[in-house]
Scaffold this active site. Structure first.
Site, short mmCIF file in Angstrom:
data_model
loop_
_atom_site.label_atom_id
_atom_site.label_comp_id
_atom_site.label_asym_id
_atom_site.label_seq_id
_atom_site.Cartn_x
_atom_site.Cartn_y
_atom_site.Cartn_z
N SER A 289 84.84 22.78 24.84
CA SER A 289 83.84 22.32 23.86
C SER A 289 82.42 22.59 24.34
CB SER A 289 84.02 20.82 23.57
OG SER A 289 84.03 20.07 24.78
N THR B 255 67.55 10.67 -21.46
CA THR B 255 68.93 10.22 -21.21
C THR B 255 69.80 11.31 -21.83
OG1 THR B 255 69.24 9.03 -23.29
CG2 THR B 255 68.27 7.77 -21.49
N HIS B 256 70.93 11.59 -21.23
CA HIS B 256 71.83 12.68 -21.69
C HIS B 256 71.10 14.02 -21.73
CE1 HIS B 256 74.46 9.37 -23.14
NE2 HIS B 256 73.31 8.84 -23.50
N SER C 224 61.99 38.45 -7.76
CA SER C 224 63.22 39.22 -7.95
C SER C 224 62.98 40.66 -7.51
CB SER C 224 63.62 39.18 -9.43
OG SER C 224 64.42 40.30 -9.75
N LYS D 23 59.69 37.73 -12.55
CA LYS D 23 60.37 36.49 -12.15
C LYS D 23 59.65 35.69 -11.08
CE LYS D 23 64.60 35.85 -12.69
NZ LYS D 23 65.22 34.69 -13.31
N GLU E 215 66.99 25.34 -5.30
CA GLU E 215 68.38 25.79 -5.51
C GLU E 215 69.17 25.77 -4.20
OE1 GLU E 215 68.60 29.14 -8.84
OE2 GLU E 215 66.90 29.41 -7.52
N TYR F 292 92.23 7.63 22.30
CA TYR F 292 91.61 8.94 22.23
C TYR F 292 92.66 10.02 21.99
CZ TYR F 292 89.19 13.26 23.33
OH TYR F 292 88.67 14.53 23.25
N GLN G 33 87.49 15.75 19.39
CA GLN G 33 86.50 16.73 19.84
C GLN G 33 85.86 17.43 18.63
OE1 GLN G 33 87.02 19.06 23.55
NE2 GLN G 33 87.19 20.83 22.24
N1 ARG Z 1 85.42 17.48 25.20
C1 ARG Z 1 86.06 16.24 24.90
C2 ARG Z 1 85.59 15.73 23.53
O1 ARG Z 1 84.61 16.21 23.06
C3 ARG Z 1 85.74 15.22 25.95
C4 ARG Z 1 86.79 14.19 26.17
C5 ARG Z 1 87.95 14.78 26.83
N2 ARG Z 1 88.95 13.84 27.14
C6 ARG Z 1 90.19 14.18 27.36
N3 ARG Z 1 91.03 13.25 27.65
N4 ARG Z 1 90.57 15.41 27.25
O2 ARG Z 1 86.21 14.91 22.92
#
Ligand code: ARG
Length: 457
Positions: free
Chosen positions: A22, A153-154, A275, A281, A288, A315, A320
């Protein structure tokens, strides 16, 4: 070096690393990671869990890493995630003392804490941008105090109003967004650090000390929930999404009102585009694009809600996936709020077109019915009489303003000469003096209340 490689015989495949890592996105959390680690180290030292001189070395090492990254001398690369990077770098710099930092901590409570610190500061940035937009809208409302606009309205013309009322309505929406951000920020300010991997720790840690050092109101009361709670991220994505919903409505109105069909407002050239083929334009690309980005920010909210759905305690690596969407939701929403605030500062009003439209298409018909009702006719009957007047005007291609007193008199004896004044757009707008109404005096009152409330955030 992997933080966990001791148990494994073979190294992970390069492809598995690339898939699992990550660092490419969580390196954004480097400041929060260092801040949380410094607090953790101070607490370990104060509680006698690690020797004081190791504690000092760790803090100094982390501070040096901080300034090297800030100065661009140290690149964040070559590790699984930001937490591993910091630990490896610390050990490289201070040796064995660095290996003690992870005592009584897991990456699970670490990442939850880092991410909370990040989202908490993101609320501050979001609020600044929301405030900027509220002030910009309030300025438009002030400029619109002497102007008229038809209310709809509408998407059909309904009643004339002071133009400031339109801008104040949007300011109210963004004020609610500000208030929502403040209450979400308050609710999320509970610290996961010290939850360990999932079940707490057997070390004599002081979680109240780290909570205070990191500015949290309290440590979380349940470690299982602490490491796996991402409600704060979902709420942030929702705050961003609702602000985008409000922006998209404002964009839609601006796109309509700046078209030649409506012609009420004019976007400055500096915030318009042309444009490549049609020389005439002038396109509203900015509103937008904001309208389009609303879908993208909603997408982040739904992605996160789907990610946390049915995740077993505690967890899981799914979590992640919580970060990239939040980073993008923040960046997009703030960019949209800021550019809209600028665009509005430079928007101009076509007084004549607004006045003409505010009176046209029988916008003043309610005031005719109210006139009769105030003279004693039951409102339902007054509505029917006015409906007949409108029908006859349509058939005779006349307007309420071209009707003479005698013409009105033909429909009811209750009409007096003043009816010809009553049907003027300006007078209709001025008459709606109820609290929160669209008369210039009510709009002025609304505006000063908005300016007072925005100061609270
Ligand atoms: N990179 C992980 C995350 O963003 C950190 C936690 C990792 N924990 C684990 N038990 N692998 O969630």
């Amino acid at each position: 070096m992997k933080l966990w490689e001791g148990r494994f015989e073979k190294p992970t495949a390069k492809t598995a690393d690339e898939f699992n890592d990550s660092l490419p996105f969580d390196k954004k959390l480097w400041k929060e990671d260092i801040t949380a680690s410094v607090a953790h180290a101070k607490m370990l030292g104060a509680c006698g869990i690690i020797p004081d001189d190791d504690c000092q070395k760790i803090i100094k090492g982390l501070e040096d890493i901080y300034s090297d990254i800030a100065d661009g001398k140290l690149e964040i690369a070559g590790a699984e995630d930001v937490h591993s990077f910091m630990e490896n770098e610390l050990v490289r710099r201070i040796g064995d003392a660095g290996k003690k930092l992870h005592t009584a901590r897991s990456r699970n409570d670490q990442v939850a804490t880092d991410f909370k610190l990040y989202v908490r500061s993101a609320y501050g940035r979001l609020s600044e941008s929301l405030k900027g937009l509220v002030l910009s809208l309030a300025d438009c409302a002030r400029r619109g105090l002497k102007l008229l606009l038809p209310g709809y309205t509408h998407l059909r013309k309904a009643q004339p109003m002071c133009a400031g009322h339109f801008f104040n309505a949007y300011a109210e929406m963004f004020l609610r967004d500000l208030d929502r951000a403040a209450s979400c920020k308050k609710r999320m300010n509970i610290m996961p650090l010290g939850s360990g991997a999932l079940a707490g720790t057997s070390y004599p840690i002081d979680r109240f000390m780290t909570a205070e050092l990191l500015g949290f109101d309290a440590p979380c009361s349940n470690s299982l929930d602490g490491v796996s709670d991402r409600d704060f991220a979902v709420e942030f994505a929702f705050c961003a999404s609702l602000a985008m919903a409000h922006l998209s409505r404002l964009c839609e109105d601006i796109i309509l009102y700046t078209s030649s069909e409506f012609g009420y407002f004019e976007i400055s050239d500096e915030y318009s585009t042309g444009s490549s083929i049609m020389p005439q334009k002038k396109n509203p690309d900015i509103p937008e694009l904001i309208r389009g980005k609303t879908g993208r920010v909603y997408g982040h909210l739904f992605a996160l809600l789907t990610t946390v759905k049915a995740i077993p305690l505690a967890y899981n690596k799914d979590l992640q996936e919580d970060k990239e969407g939040i980073f993008d939701a923040e960046a997009q929403t703030i960019a949209c709020l800021d550019i809209m605030a600028e665009l509005l500062k430079n928007i101009t009003f076509n007084k004549r077109a607004m006045e003409k439209a505010a009176e046209g298409d029988f916008c003043c018909a309610t005031d005719v019915a109210d006139y009769l009702a105030k003279k004693g006719m039951p409102f339902r009957n007054a509505h029917a009489v006015t409906g007949k007047i409108v029908r006859d005007c349509l058939a005779g291609k006349r307007t309420l303003q071209s009707m003479k007193y005698e013409d009105f008199k033909g429909y009811s004896e209750l009409f007096g000469e003043d009816i010809c004044e009553v049907v003027k757009g300006k007078n209709c707008a001025e008459a709606r003096v109820s609290f929160g109404g669209s008369s210039p005096s009510s709009v002025k009152q609304n505006l000063s209340s908005i300016l007072k409330r925005v100061k609270k955030y």
